[in-house]
Design a protein around this motif. Structure first.
Motif, PDB file in Angstrom:
ATOM      1  N   PRO A  89       0.834  -1.203   0.000  1.00  0.00           N
ATOM      2  CA  PRO A  89       0.000   0.000   0.000  1.00  0.00           C
ATOM      3  C   PRO A  89       0.876   1.263   0.000  1.00  0.00           C
ATOM      4  O   PRO A  89       1.789   1.393   0.815  1.00  0.00           O
ATOM      5  CB  PRO A  89      -0.799  -0.119   1.300  1.00  0.00           C
ATOM      6  N   LEU A  90       0.604   2.163  -0.924  1.00  0.00           N
ATOM      7  CA  LEU A  90       1.412   3.375  -1.065  1.00  0.00           C
ATOM      8  C   LEU A  90       0.540   4.623  -1.018  1.00  0.00           C
ATOM      9  O   LEU A  90      -0.640   4.587  -1.397  1.00  0.00           O
ATOM     10  CB  LEU A  90       2.172   3.348  -2.396  1.00  0.00           C
ATOM     11  N   PHE A  91       1.128   5.714  -0.581  1.00  0.00           N
ATOM     12  CA  PHE A  91       0.410   6.992  -0.565  1.00  0.00           C
ATOM     13  C   PHE A  91       0.252   7.493  -2.001  1.00  0.00           C
ATOM     14  O   PHE A  91       1.224   7.498  -2.764  1.00  0.00           O
ATOM     15  CB  PHE A  91       1.173   8.021   0.261  1.00  0.00           C
ATOM     16  N   PRO A  92      -0.945   7.955  -2.386  1.00  0.00           N
ATOM     17  CA  PRO A  92      -1.180   8.389  -3.775  1.00  0.00           C
ATOM     18  C   PRO A  92      -0.648   9.794  -4.036  1.00  0.00           C
ATOM     19  O   PRO A  92      -1.387  10.719  -4.384  1.00  0.00           O
ATOM     20  CB  PRO A  92      -2.714   8.337  -3.886  1.00  0.00           C
ATOM     21  N   VAL A  93       0.661   9.959  -3.898  1.00  0.00           N
ATOM     22  CA  VAL A  93       1.246  11.293  -3.986  1.00  0.00           C
ATOM     23  C   VAL A  93       1.089  11.896  -5.382  1.00  0.00           C
ATOM     24  O   VAL A  93       0.932  13.123  -5.528  1.00  0.00           O
ATOM     25  CB  VAL A  93       2.738  11.249  -3.569  1.00  0.00           C
ATOM     26  N   GLN A  94       1.083  11.048  -6.420  1.00  0.00           N
ATOM     27  CA  GLN A  94       0.919  11.590  -7.782  1.00  0.00           C
ATOM     28  C   GLN A  94      -0.459  12.237  -7.943  1.00  0.00           C
ATOM     29  O   GLN A  94      -0.590  13.324  -8.511  1.00  0.00           O
ATOM     30  CB  GLN A  94       1.081  10.494  -8.838  1.00  0.00           C
ATOM     31  N   LEU A  95      -1.492  11.554  -7.418  1.00  0.00           N
ATOM     32  CA  LEU A  95      -2.848  12.091  -7.547  1.00  0.00           C
ATOM     33  C   LEU A  95      -3.057  13.307  -6.656  1.00  0.00           C
ATOM     34  O   LEU A  95      -3.787  14.236  -7.023  1.00  0.00           O
ATOM     35  CB  LEU A  95      -3.863  10.995  -7.198  1.00  0.00           C
ATOM     36  N   LEU A  96      -2.416  13.314  -5.483  1.00  0.00           N
ATOM     37  CA  LEU A  96      -2.495  14.497  -4.619  1.00  0.00           C
ATOM     38  C   LEU A  96      -1.861  15.694  -5.313  1.00  0.00           C
ATOM     39  O   LEU A  96      -2.428  16.801  -5.310  1.00  0.00           O
ATOM     40  CB  LEU A  96      -1.795  14.226  -3.295  1.00  0.00           C
ATOM     41  N   GLU A  97      -0.700  15.485  -5.915  1.00  0.00           N
ATOM     42  CA  GLU A  97      -0.051  16.593  -6.616  1.00  0.00           C
ATOM     43  C   GLU A  97      -0.885  17.060  -7.805  1.00  0.00           C
ATOM     44  O   GLU A  97      -0.955  18.264  -8.091  1.00  0.00           O
ATOM     45  CB  GLU A  97       1.349  16.195  -7.078  1.00  0.00           C
ATOM     46  N   ALA A  98      -1.527  16.127  -8.491  1.00  0.00           N
ATOM     47  CA  ALA A  98      -2.395  16.504  -9.607  1.00  0.00           C
ATOM     48  C   ALA A  98      -3.538  17.388  -9.112  1.00  0.00           C
ATOM     49  O   ALA A  98      -3.849  18.417  -9.729  1.00  0.00           O
ATOM     50  CB  ALA A  98      -2.955  15.255 -10.287  1.00  0.00           C
ATOM     51  N   ALA A  99      -4.163  17.007  -8.002  1.00  0.00           N
ATOM     52  CA  ALA A  99      -5.274  17.787  -7.457  1.00  0.00           C
ATOM     53  C   ALA A  99      -4.803  19.176  -7.028  1.00  0.00           C
ATOM     54  O   ALA A  99      -5.472  20.194  -7.295  1.00  0.00           O
ATOM     55  CB  ALA A  99      -5.896  17.050  -6.273  1.00  0.00           C
ATOM     56  N   LEU A 100      -3.652  19.244  -6.373  1.00  0.00           N
ATOM     57  CA  LEU A 100      -3.127  20.538  -5.930  1.00  0.00           C
ATOM     58  C   LEU A 100      -2.761  21.419  -7.117  1.00  0.00           C
ATOM     59  O   LEU A 100      -2.950  22.645  -7.075  1.00  0.00           O
ATOM     60  CB  LEU A 100      -1.907  20.323  -5.026  1.00  0.00           C
ATOM     61  N   ASN A 101      -2.253  20.814  -8.179  1.00  0.00           N
ATOM     62  CA  ASN A 101      -1.949  21.583  -9.385  1.00  0.00           C
ATOM     63  C   ASN A 101      -3.211  22.164 -10.008  1.00  0.00           C
ATOM     64  O   ASN A 101      -3.215  23.306 -10.489  1.00  0.00           O
ATOM     65  CB  ASN A 101      -1.226  20.697 -10.402  1.00  0.00           C
ATOM     66  N   LEU A 102      -4.294  21.391 -10.018  1.00  0.00           N
ATOM     67  CA  LEU A 102      -5.548  21.897 -10.584  1.00  0.00           C
ATOM     68  C   LEU A 102      -6.117  23.033  -9.736  1.00  0.00           C
ATOM     69  O   LEU A 102      -6.674  24.000 -10.273  1.00  0.00           O
ATOM     70  CB  LEU A 102      -6.559  20.752 -10.701  1.00  0.00           C
ATOM     71  N   ILE A 103      -5.993  22.922  -8.416  1.00  0.00           N
ATOM     72  CA  ILE A 103      -6.442  24.009  -7.536  1.00  0.00           C
ATOM     73  C   ILE A 103      -5.610  25.261  -7.794  1.00  0.00           C
ATOM     74  O   ILE A 103      -6.145  26.377  -7.897  1.00  0.00           O
ATOM     75  CB  ILE A 103      -6.340  23.580  -6.065  1.00  0.00           C
ATOM     76  N   LEU A 104      -4.293  25.084  -7.904  1.00  0.00           N
ATOM     77  CA  LEU A 104      -3.410  26.219  -8.194  1.00  0.00           C
ATOM     78  C   LEU A 104      -3.755  26.826  -9.552  1.00  0.00           C
ATOM     79  O   LEU A 104      -3.784  28.059  -9.697  1.00  0.00           O
ATOM     80  CB  LEU A 104      -1.959  25.749  -8.165  1.00  0.00           C
ATOM     81  N   ALA A 105      -4.034  25.984 -10.536  1.00  0.00           N
ATOM     82  CA  ALA A 105      -4.399  26.487 -11.866  1.00  0.00           C
ATOM     83  C   ALA A 105      -5.684  27.312 -11.815  1.00  0.00           C
ATOM     84  O   ALA A 105      -5.787  28.360 -12.460  1.00  0.00           O
ATOM     85  CB  ALA A 105      -4.560  25.316 -12.834  1.00  0.00           C
ATOM     86  N   ALA A 106      -6.670  26.836 -11.049  1.00  0.00           N
ATOM     87  CA  ALA A 106      -7.931  27.569 -10.932  1.00  0.00           C
ATOM     88  C   ALA A 106      -7.704  28.935 -10.291  1.00  0.00           C
ATOM     89  O   ALA A 106      -8.266  29.953 -10.740  1.00  0.00           O
ATOM     90  CB  ALA A 106      -8.932  26.753 -10.111  1.00  0.00           C
ATOM     91  N   CYS A 107      -6.883  28.984  -9.251  1.00  0.00           N
ATOM     92  CA  CYS A 107      -6.586  30.267  -8.583  1.00  0.00           C
ATOM     93  C   CYS A 107      -5.861  31.212  -9.532  1.00  0.00           C
ATOM     94  O   CYS A 107      -6.170  32.415  -9.590  1.00  0.00           O
ATOM     95  CB  CYS A 107      -5.745  30.019  -7.335  1.00  0.00           C
ATOM     96  N   LEU A 108      -4.897  30.688 -10.283  1.00  0.00           N
ATOM     97  CA  LEU A 108      -4.166  31.521 -11.231  1.00  0.00           C
ATOM     98  C   LEU A 108      -5.068  32.002 -12.356  1.00  0.00           C
ATOM     99  O   LEU A 108      -4.947  33.142 -12.820  1.00  0.00           O
ATOM    100  CB  LEU A 108      -2.990  30.735 -11.809  1.00  0.00           C
TER     101      LEU A 108
END
Length: 262
Positions: free
Chosen positions: A165-184
């Motif tokens: 079992p691994l932490f889904p860091v790729q998907l977390l980063e994807a979500a944070l990037n989309l939030i950052l994109a929306a703010c920008l």
């Protein structure tokens, strides 16, 4: 690696996600260019510069970080060279390569490249988000062992540990990037083309990436020096550079605006 066969050829979802991200980001960038009264022809030319430099830079940094694992005595063998070149990419290398190519484009064409970057900066985290989703499908850039909610398990991956079992860091980063994109995106639509849009991205992503590195489990592939990974050092450099350079660039823009105003 997850994918599908089309016309007898295997298509990886990693490549599909990158292509989708580039297309969506390119379309949004095109619309932002028109909205801010910039030339769509120069946009496409600068996009070509950025993509070319990004691909080259991301591959070169990957090869540099993993140089110790490469059998340089075999590098001229066609099969081995193809195997090496099919390896991964490093996002920060792409940013560095893209910036250098845009600077070259600015020198060659003497067009206000900075204005285009200010206008379309939300497109960078959009494309990056889809790339990280692609990383999830390719099992690269994987997270630390983790048995909590939303953990992921790879059964036959190319890179990540199997059946852990691994932490889904790729998907977390994807979500944070989309939030950052929306703010920008909201910022550039309301404030227009200003250097602040680039500064917001550089500082925000630099900080996010610095801490996300602690959730990754691919230390050998990432490389590092002393207590930080390669990407953490680059994050520190970017944040400090933005903080130092931003006031000077903002001053130049105000001076240029004053000189051109009636």
């Amino acid at each position: 690696m997850v994918g599908f066969y089309w016309m007898g050829r295997f298509i990886s979802l990693y490549g599909v996600m990158i292509a989708v991200g580039v297309l969506i980001a390119g379309f949004i960038g095109f619309r932002l260019t028109i909205r801010h009264g910039l030339s769509e022809n120069w946009f496409f030319l600068f996009l070509a510069y950025a993509l070319g430099g990004g691909l080259l830079g991301s591959k070169l940094l990957f090869l540099l970080i993993n140089s110790g694992e490469i059998q340089w005595s075999r590098i001229l063998e066609p099969d081995y060279l193809v195997q090496v070149m099919q390896g991964g990419f490093v996002f920060y290398g792409g940013v560095i390569g893209g910036v250098l190519m845009l600077l070259l484009g600015n020198v060659i064409h003497r067009q206000p490249v900075l204005k285009y970057v200010e206008a379309v900066i939300p497109c960078l985290p959009i494309a990056h988000a889809f790339g990280r989703i692609g990383c999830h499908f390719a099992s690269c850039c994987y997270g630390i062992p983790y048995e909590g909610p939303f953990h992921i398990i790879y059964h036959a991956p190319a890179f990540a540990p199997v059946e852990i079992p691994l932490f889904p860091v790729q998907l977390l980063e994807a979500a944070l990037n989309l939030i950052l994109a929306a703010c920008l995106l909201l910022y550039v639509l309301r404030k227009g083309c200003t250097v602040n849009s680039i500064a917001i991205y550089g500082i925000s992503y630099g900080i996010l990436r610095f801490f996300l590195e602690y959730l990754r489990y691919d230390a050998e592939e990432r490389g590092g020096f002393l207590i930080f990974s390669t990407s953490q050092w680059i994050s520190i450099f970017i944040v400090l550079t933005v903080l130092i350079v931003r006031p000077f660039v903002a001053g130049w823009e105000k001076k240029a605006a004053a000189e051109t105003s009636p």
